[in-house]
Scaffold this motif. Sequence first.
Motif, mmCIF file in Angstrom:
data_model
loop_
_atom_site.group_PDB
_atom_site.id
_atom_site.type_symbol
_atom_site.label_atom_id
_atom_site.label_comp_id
_atom_site.label_asym_id
_atom_site.label_seq_id
_atom_site.Cartn_x
_atom_site.Cartn_y
_atom_site.Cartn_z
ATOM 1 N N SER A 3 -9.455 5.846 -1.811
ATOM 2 C CA SER A 3 -8.312 5.046 -1.034
ATOM 3 C C SER A 3 -8.267 3.555 -1.119
ATOM 4 O O SER A 3 -7.288 2.781 -0.607
ATOM 5 C CB SER A 3 -8.824 5.119 0.745
ATOM 6 N N ARG A 423 -1.018 2.035 -1.592
ATOM 7 C CA ARG A 423 -2.773 2.115 -1.222
ATOM 8 C C ARG A 423 -2.574 3.083 -0.631
ATOM 9 O O ARG A 423 -1.414 3.511 0.744
ATOM 10 C CB ARG A 423 -3.398 0.714 -0.829
ATOM 11 N N ALA A 425 -3.802 3.256 3.810
ATOM 12 C CA ALA A 425 -4.335 3.075 4.973
ATOM 13 C C ALA A 425 -5.797 3.485 5.712
ATOM 14 O O ALA A 425 -6.175 4.667 5.433
ATOM 15 C CB ALA A 425 -3.886 2.859 6.156
ATOM 16 N N GLU A 426 -5.824 2.983 6.654
ATOM 17 C CA GLU A 426 -7.810 3.912 7.233
ATOM 18 C C GLU A 426 -7.059 4.804 7.361
ATOM 19 O O GLU A 426 -7.898 6.094 7.327
ATOM 20 C CB GLU A 426 -8.109 2.754 7.871
ATOM 21 N N ASP A 427 -6.195 4.859 8.252
ATOM 22 C CA ASP A 427 -5.420 6.577 8.634
ATOM 23 C C ASP A 427 -4.778 7.296 7.892
ATOM 24 O O ASP A 427 -4.342 8.654 8.512
ATOM 25 C CB ASP A 427 -4.804 6.088 9.886
ATOM 26 N N GLU A 429 -2.494 6.636 5.928
ATOM 27 C CA GLU A 429 -1.757 6.434 6.150
ATOM 28 C C GLU A 429 -0.613 6.300 4.365
ATOM 29 O O GLU A 429 -1.416 4.705 4.088
ATOM 30 C CB GLU A 429 0.132 5.605 6.663
ATOM 31 N N LEU A 431 0.753 3.480 2.073
ATOM 32 C CA LEU A 431 1.894 1.992 1.641
ATOM 33 C C LEU A 431 2.477 1.591 0.415
ATOM 34 O O LEU A 431 1.794 2.223 -0.333
ATOM 35 C CB LEU A 431 0.469 0.755 2.797
ATOM 36 N N TRP A 456 4.149 -5.127 2.885
ATOM 37 C CA TRP A 456 3.575 -3.711 2.314
ATOM 38 C C TRP A 456 4.940 -2.633 3.925
ATOM 39 O O TRP A 456 4.185 -2.611 4.823
ATOM 40 C CB TRP A 456 2.583 -3.450 3.409
ATOM 41 N N MET A 458 5.147 0.575 5.508
ATOM 42 C CA MET A 458 4.041 1.987 6.106
ATOM 43 C C MET A 458 5.686 3.167 6.301
ATOM 44 O O MET A 458 6.643 3.065 6.763
ATOM 45 C CB MET A 458 4.366 1.518 7.455
#
Length: 615
Positions: A3, A423, A425-427, A429, A431, A456, A458
Amino acid sequence: MTSEAAVASEAAAPNQEELTLVEALLAQVRGRADMPSMYTRAGDRWVAITWGQFGAGARRLAAFLIGEGIKAGDHVAIWANNRAEWHTADAAILMVRGCPVPVYQTLSADQAQYVLNHSESRVVFVENEALLARVLEQRDQLRHLRRVVVMEGVENPSPDGFVVPWQQALSAGDEHLERHSPEIDERIAQTEMDDVVTLIYTSGTTGPPKAVMLTHRNIAASADGLADLVEVGPNDRVISYLPLAHIAERMVSEFRSYRYGNPTWFLDGLPNLGARLREVRPTHFFGVPRVWEKMAAQVNKQIDASPAPQRSLARWAIRTGRKVSDRRESGETIPAGLERRHRLADRLVLSKLRALLGFDDVRILASGAAPIDPEVLRFFRSIGLEICEVYGQSENTGVTTLNRPGRSRIGTVGEVFPGNEVRIAEDGEILVRGGVVFPGYLHNREATEATLVDGWLMTGDVGEFDNDGYLRITDRKKDLIITAGGKNISPGNIEGGLSTHQLVGHAVAIGDKRPYMTALLTLDPDEAPAVASQRGWPTELEKLAKHPALHEELQRHIDAVNAKLSHVEQVKRFTVLPKDFSPDEELTPTLKVKRKVVAEKYADQIQELYSKPQD
């Protein structure tokens, strides 16, 4: 899986002097004046339009627009199929430092009214009388529109001057050209890299479409990134056939030609695509998944219709090609005997199939705008054609990642595009940040702030990188199905499997807040009647959709798909709709399913799938 942020290995430095799109266009007009810029179809032949002629026509229209009071930053719409006049109008708008507003050909009068009003377009170029009628239907609601220019089919202006024929607009430009030329030159010189070069209206699958603003800098970043990956130049051949209101077609067939000087061929109707590909033999070609699926089906159909000896030879050659491509995909060595058989298969069959498709001189084939079935990619690889899957969206000029020629990886959307950072994201997604990322939505600060966070973008897509830096899309956040049991399910995996049957046109997985998964299926309007005729079934889609033998066939296919899915993903029931989806209703112009529209339109059929106790 990782991630961590991924950055393209290639430098993001531009390949040429930083030029606005209009400066790049005028450099081609000056430097390649007698060379072809566009080809249009006239009867049974192609007619060339030189860069000099293109530039002169655009300048005449630019003088007309200034005469119409178009100021720098004003919006001017174009509502037409792909054609030379589309590019000419677009170039004219850029010459006066205006902002083009492309309108999807399939929009209804009401939908077009929204786009024209939201963009505050003052002039709209329309293709013909049919589109003119849609504008006139909404005239009282079009608060900002003062003129409609019709490209064909109208010879005289309307009594009030609201409607103007294309030729009259050019003539008016001629009359004012000498007076307005200094202002045209001044506006071109004042154009900046951060000026908005176009609006791109999103498909609006979940509500009113948003207007993506893209700048000259965004276009340059995308075009230069492509040049880092594949050879581009004035000798390339490109066919324009997908909607120019979509960023992918705009980049592939219009903007890149302004940057690199290659000519563009305009397709004279989608039914002619196969024949025109063989005539033009493009060096670069982009298709949405449905185009590739249709091509693969057509090749298989022609093989099946061949006499037995030729059919057997063709199938042997494709099986041989598949063995080679599968070994290459897995990194295995190709045995010498297989290599010899593959060379023979290529000489006897595979090279001829590539020529039949018009891809015997192609350098890059790409697929994007929606996920593509891996088996379709493997079929093309088996005949020696590598289709590189691309991932992006209008908000980042259509490119986040892409598979590079010679190292594409099926099941992924490739490596990070040059100049981008990506990159997870923690969930989960995805970016993205880089020169291709848009500055925001027109008249929609709230949506802009929700989509752009600390630079960034989304994306709304969920994905993961493998250990080699290839991105895999696992779903759209908003498309995830959460069953009544709380299970998260990706509809794309299910729908991809269901759509592989030749009789199926589209498949939509249903199950949000429901106890189990079901599916809506449509029949392919081209393949289904032909197969039905061979089997003695009804050939009318409405009757065929109810035929018991068809349901048995589809059930066997669903059983095979279910065998590859987890228990909660398996489709328990299905229904066959009486007609296929269309871009006017259930599909976006790029053939993505409008899930909300489908759910509302077929609510009764969906409810019936859950009205009886599960077997």
